[in-house]
Write a protein that holds these residues in place. Structure first.
Motif, PDB file in Angstrom:
ATOM      1  N   GLN A   1       0.842  -1.208   0.000  1.00  0.00           N
ATOM      2  CA  GLN A   1       0.000   0.000   0.000  1.00  0.00           C
ATOM      3  C   GLN A   1       0.874   1.254   0.000  1.00  0.00           C
ATOM      4  O   GLN A   1       0.605   2.206  -0.724  1.00  0.00           O
ATOM      5  N   MET A   2       1.941   1.244   0.802  1.00  0.00           N
ATOM      6  CA  MET A   2       2.830   2.411   0.878  1.00  0.00           C
ATOM      7  C   MET A   2       3.509   2.680  -0.450  1.00  0.00           C
ATOM      8  O   MET A   2       3.633   3.814  -0.887  1.00  0.00           O
ATOM      9  N   MET A   3       3.924   1.606  -1.116  1.00  0.00           N
ATOM     10  CA  MET A   3       4.595   1.774  -2.409  1.00  0.00           C
ATOM     11  C   MET A   3       3.652   2.379  -3.431  1.00  0.00           C
ATOM     12  O   MET A   3       4.045   3.203  -4.258  1.00  0.00           O
ATOM     13  N   ILE A   4       2.371   1.976  -3.351  1.00  0.00           N
ATOM     14  CA  ILE A   4       1.392   2.508  -4.289  1.00  0.00           C
ATOM     15  C   ILE A   4       1.103   3.972  -3.956  1.00  0.00           C
ATOM     16  O   ILE A   4       1.017   4.824  -4.834  1.00  0.00           O
ATOM     17  N   ASP A   5       0.988   4.270  -2.652  1.00  0.00           N
ATOM     18  CA  ASP A   5       0.661   5.640  -2.228  1.00  0.00           C
ATOM     19  C   ASP A   5       1.768   6.616  -2.576  1.00  0.00           C
ATOM     20  O   ASP A   5       1.511   7.769  -2.920  1.00  0.00           O
ATOM     21  N   THR A   6       3.014   6.172  -2.454  1.00  0.00           N
ATOM     22  CA  THR A   6       4.140   7.072  -2.727  1.00  0.00           C
ATOM     23  C   THR A   6       4.565   7.028  -4.182  1.00  0.00           C
ATOM     24  O   THR A   6       5.612   7.573  -4.542  1.00  0.00           O
ATOM     25  N   ASN A   7       3.748   6.370  -5.020  1.00  0.00           N
ATOM     26  CA  ASN A   7       4.040   6.316  -6.461  1.00  0.00           C
ATOM     27  C   ASN A   7       5.290   5.526  -6.791  1.00  0.00           C
ATOM     28  O   ASN A   7       5.860   5.683  -7.859  1.00  0.00           O
ATOM     29  N   ARG A   8       5.699   4.703  -5.857  1.00  0.00           N
ATOM     30  CA  ARG A   8       6.899   3.887  -6.100  1.00  0.00           C
ATOM     31  C   ARG A   8       6.560   2.722  -7.010  1.00  0.00           C
ATOM     32  O   ARG A   8       7.385   2.251  -7.780  1.00  0.00           O
ATOM     33  N   LEU A   9       5.313   2.275  -6.902  1.00  0.00           N
ATOM     34  CA  LEU A   9       4.836   1.136  -7.699  1.00  0.00           C
ATOM     35  C   LEU A   9       3.717   1.616  -8.604  1.00  0.00           C
ATOM     36  O   LEU A   9       2.801   2.298  -8.155  1.00  0.00           O
ATOM     37  N   ARG A  10       3.830   1.270  -9.874  1.00  0.00           N
ATOM     38  CA  ARG A  10       2.821   1.707 -10.834  1.00  0.00           C
ATOM     39  C   ARG A  10       1.561   0.879 -10.695  1.00  0.00           C
ATOM     40  O   ARG A  10       1.617  -0.344 -10.616  1.00  0.00           O
ATOM     41  N   CYS A  11       0.428   1.562 -10.716  1.00  0.00           N
ATOM     42  CA  CYS A  11      -0.852   0.860 -10.660  1.00  0.00           C
ATOM     43  C   CYS A  11      -1.580   0.878 -11.977  1.00  0.00           C
ATOM     44  O   CYS A  11      -2.610   0.226 -12.131  1.00  0.00           O
ATOM     45  N   ASP A  12      -1.042   1.604 -12.961  1.00  0.00           N
ATOM     46  CA  ASP A  12      -1.743   1.707 -14.243  1.00  0.00           C
ATOM     47  C   ASP A  12      -1.410   0.541 -15.158  1.00  0.00           C
ATOM     48  O   ASP A  12      -1.896   0.471 -16.282  1.00  0.00           O
TER      49      ASP A  12
ATOM     50  N   PRO B   1      -0.713  -3.962 -14.954  1.00  0.00           N
ATOM     51  CA  PRO B   1      -0.812  -5.096 -14.036  1.00  0.00           C
ATOM     52  C   PRO B   1       0.513  -5.278 -13.288  1.00  0.00           C
ATOM     53  O   PRO B   1       1.576  -5.187 -13.880  1.00  0.00           O
ATOM     54  N   VAL B   2       0.393  -5.551 -11.980  1.00  0.00           N
ATOM     55  CA  VAL B   2       1.593  -5.659 -11.152  1.00  0.00           C
ATOM     56  C   VAL B   2       2.052  -7.104 -11.121  1.00  0.00           C
ATOM     57  O   VAL B   2       1.298  -7.988 -10.737  1.00  0.00           O
TER      58      VAL B   2
ATOM     59  N   VAL C   1       6.014  -9.667 -11.010  1.00  0.00           N
ATOM     60  CA  VAL C   1       7.375  -9.688 -10.452  1.00  0.00           C
ATOM     61  C   VAL C   1       8.223  -8.569 -11.037  1.00  0.00           C
ATOM     62  O   VAL C   1       8.988  -7.909 -10.344  1.00  0.00           O
ATOM     63  N   THR C   2       8.077  -8.351 -12.351  1.00  0.00           N
ATOM     64  CA  THR C   2       8.888  -7.335 -13.036  1.00  0.00           C
ATOM     65  C   THR C   2       8.627  -5.949 -12.452  1.00  0.00           C
ATOM     66  O   THR C   2       9.557  -5.195 -12.180  1.00  0.00           O
ATOM     67  N   GLN C   3       7.347  -5.625 -12.249  1.00  0.00           N
ATOM     68  CA  GLN C   3       7.005  -4.303 -11.718  1.00  0.00           C
ATOM     69  C   GLN C   3       7.487  -4.145 -10.289  1.00  0.00           C
ATOM     70  O   GLN C   3       7.958  -3.079  -9.895  1.00  0.00           O
ATOM     71  N   LEU C   4       7.351  -5.212  -9.492  1.00  0.00           N
ATOM     72  CA  LEU C   4       7.789  -5.128  -8.100  1.00  0.00           C
ATOM     73  C   LEU C   4       9.302  -4.978  -8.009  1.00  0.00           C
ATOM     74  O   LEU C   4       9.806  -4.254  -7.161  1.00  0.00           O
ATOM     75  N   MET C   5      10.018  -5.653  -8.897  1.00  0.00           N
ATOM     76  CA  MET C   5      11.476  -5.519  -8.892  1.00  0.00           C
ATOM     77  C   MET C   5      11.916  -4.158  -9.386  1.00  0.00           C
ATOM     78  O   MET C   5      12.976  -3.669  -9.030  1.00  0.00           O
ATOM     79  N   ALA C   6      11.067  -3.537 -10.236  1.00  0.00           N
ATOM     80  CA  ALA C   6      11.418  -2.216 -10.778  1.00  0.00           C
ATOM     81  C   ALA C   6      11.405  -1.128  -9.712  1.00  0.00           C
ATOM     82  O   ALA C   6      11.980  -0.066  -9.922  1.00  0.00           O
TER      83      ALA C   6
END
Lengths: 291, 297
Positions: B103-114, B116-117, B119-124
């Motif tokens: 949730q924190m990664m999504i809130d701080t824009n660290r993880l893209r939600c636009d 599909p998430v 392994v690649t996105q999480l590692m990015a």
């Protein structure tokens, strides 16, 4: 008053960019016409970097000067400098490491000694193994002998090349900029436009402002205005440098470092980008800061 | 504006510098102890020895092989195996990822939600390191923070339990558990490096015997399970945990939420057999029917 400052902020950058090609016209004169306020009002550049906006530390302020002494004001405006670039802890040991690296990485040692196989002679056993009362030897060029080969001596063309870690190089830049700024050796200038192309004019200007004998002018673009290029051509201790050439050694070598507004903004943006990028752990930046 | 001064150490240092001579090349030096002035040992009297003492077999570097115990059966030969590590080469470990951190990664824009998430996105995000060579399988979602998880995402991980699945689906998201074999995982976690190797994207291998049941079970939202049964399980889970299952057709991110990978696919939008050339920005696809058949199977 608030929207007048906003208007300045909107007008100033666009005019600046359009006048970039015509280096000889002092920009601030035209700028005074566009702005509704009186021309002597100082311009306050409050723009904080896009990258690291929410910083608890207070931004440093610096006068924006002009290289044209004919105007009524020496100071054209005020700029806010990001504390993480211009007001970090000045790590003198990291600055030293950077200077040493800059000097050493291009060094090639040409000193050379011969090995026992390279020294002329020494193929034959000097005397038989047994019978003579002397010590046993196989060659007159062994390292034990006078005139023999050197074992672990220098070998020609040994490079001293090494790369300082990225984080240390970034920290070197920020420490040097901070140290220079703290010691009043960092000046911000709106642009490098000068009214005259004489070397004497520039030297007098530097002396009047107590800018050290050696001055380094740093600009955003590597094509500098004509006047300052001609003026500094004959003076060896006043140099021009584009932003991509900024390095610790040059900044320390010159007494005063003069950045243009656009150069300082470019430096801030680049350094803050590297300090805040998510894969910093891959470039030893964090390790360097925890030191 | 809430502004505080820089840390007192920095303030002090900078104000000290104002009164000190100008920092210059002739002024600087390394920190004490930074440069280790080692003196090379020479002969029996000068400097330190080279760790071998003087005289005897030690100085002549006559050592027995490592582990040799002067004749008796050495320790490393006494025990040919230990039961405690049986099957260690088959067991996978997973990088834990709490729902709160997600949730924190999504809130701080660290993880893209636009997008599909997976392994690649999480590692990015750069916050995790996975080494498939060390028998690491990927990500597993943990229970910590399921109560305040609010994001609507389409996420693909390697292990998830019931409560985590419920917390994702309650917000209208979708969760899939998918298996990545070591080679595919190496490609998935560092795609740019993989494309730089210039080899065709491989087919993802099926899970090993002890894992195939897990990934075929719709309760775990396995990628090999029947989609109809998965939909049924979604409905049942909503009833069990007592939330209303949001309608995906009404959401604006319908396309992103409904995107799924083929069981043999590693990257979204790229099929096995393709060669991605990042330098020339070109994708090369196989034309030979045998190759096409192999990669499509």
């Amino acid at each position: 008053e608030h929207h007048c400052i906003m208007a300045q902020r909107l007008f100033y950058p666009t005019l600046r960019n359009s006048l970039r090609c015509f280096g000889t016209t002092p920009g601030w004169q035209t700028e005074a016409v566009a702005v509704p306020q009186a021309p002597s009002a100082p311009l306050i550049l409050n723009e904080t970097s896009e990258i690291d906006k929410n910083v608890a530390e207070v931004a440093r302020e610096a006068w924006i000067e002009t290289l044209d002494p004919s105007g009524e004001n020496l100071h054209v405006g005020l700029i806010h400098l990001h504390p993480k670039v211009f007001a970090t802890y000045p790590r003198l040991d990291i600055i030293h490491e950077n200077v040493v690296w800059q000097q050493k990485y291009r060094m090639v040692n040409t000193s050379h000694t011969k090995l026992r196989s390279e020294v002329r002679g020494g193929g034959r056993k000097p005397w038989p193994q047994k019978g003579t009362g002397r010590a046993r030897h196989g060659s007159i060029r062994s390292p034990l002998w006078k005139g023999g080969g050197v074992v672990h001596g220098p070998r020609a063309f040994t490079t001293q090349f090494y790369m300082l870690s990225f984080g240390k190089r970034i920290m070197g830049l920020t420490s040097t900029l901070s140290a220079k700024f703290a010691q009043d050796d960092l000046k911000i200038v709106e642009n490098l436009d000068m009214p005259s192309d004489e070397a004497g004019f520039l030297e007098k200007l530097c002396e009047d402002r107590c800018w050290g004998p050696s001055v380094l002018f740093v600009d955003d673009c590597d094509l500098m205005p004509r006047n300052i290029t001609v003026a500094t051509d004959t003076i060896n201790h006043i140099n021009l440098m584009p932003v991509y050439g900024l390095n610790v050694y040059s900044m320390l070598k010159h007494n005063t470092v003069v950045l243009t507004v656009s150069a300082s903004q470019c430096i801030e943006e680049r350094i803050l980008h590297h300090l805040n990028k998510p894969d910093y752990h891959l470039i030893n930046c964090a390790k360097c800061y925890n030191k | 504006q809430d502004e505080v001064m820089t840390s007192s150490g920095t303030e002090k240092a900078l104000s000290l510098l104002r009164r000190l001579p100008r920092v210059s090349i002739g002024n600087l030096g390394p920190n004490p102890g930074a440069h280790n002035e080692k003196r090379r040992g020479r002969g029996i009297y000068g400097g330190k020895t080279h760790g071998a003492g003087s005289g005897g077999s030690g100085q002549r570097q006559n050592f027995m092989r490592v582990g040799y115990e002067t004749g008796n059966t050495p320790f490393y030969l006494r025990f040919s195996y230990q039961t405690y590590y049986k099957g260690h080469h088959l067991k996978l470990s997973y990088t834990p990822l709490c729902m709160g951190k997600l949730q924190m990664m999504i809130d701080t824009n660290r993880l893209r939600c636009d997008v599909p998430v997976d392994v690649t996105q999480l590692m990015a995000t750069g916050l995790f390191s996975i080494s498939p060579q060390q028998k690491e399988g990927g990500f597993m979602l943990e229970n910590e923070g399921i109560d305040h998880f609010k994001a609507t995402i389409n996420i693909e991980v390697q292990w998830a339990n019931e409560a985590v699945i419920a917390s994702v689906e309650r917000n209208g998201g979708f969760i899939t558990t998918a298996y990545f074999d070591p080679l595919s995982l190496t490609a998935a976690i560092k795609p740019v490096e993989f494309f730089g190797r210039g080899i065709a994207i491989p087919r993802r291998m099926l899970p090993p015997q002890h894992l195939i049941d897990y990934y075929s079970d719709p309760k775990n939202r396995g990628y090999l399970a029947d989609p109809a049964e998965v939909a049924r399980e979604r409905f049942l889970l909503a009833q069990k945990y007592g939330y209303e299952l949001p309608d995906v057709n009404a959401s604006p991110n319908k396309d992103i939420l409904l995107e799924r990978k083929d069981p043999r696919q590693i990257f979204f939008g790229l099929e096995p057999g393709w060669v991605v050339n990042l330098k020339d920005k070109v994708i090369l696809k196989p034309t030979d029917p045998e190759l096409k058949e192999h990669f499509a199977s």
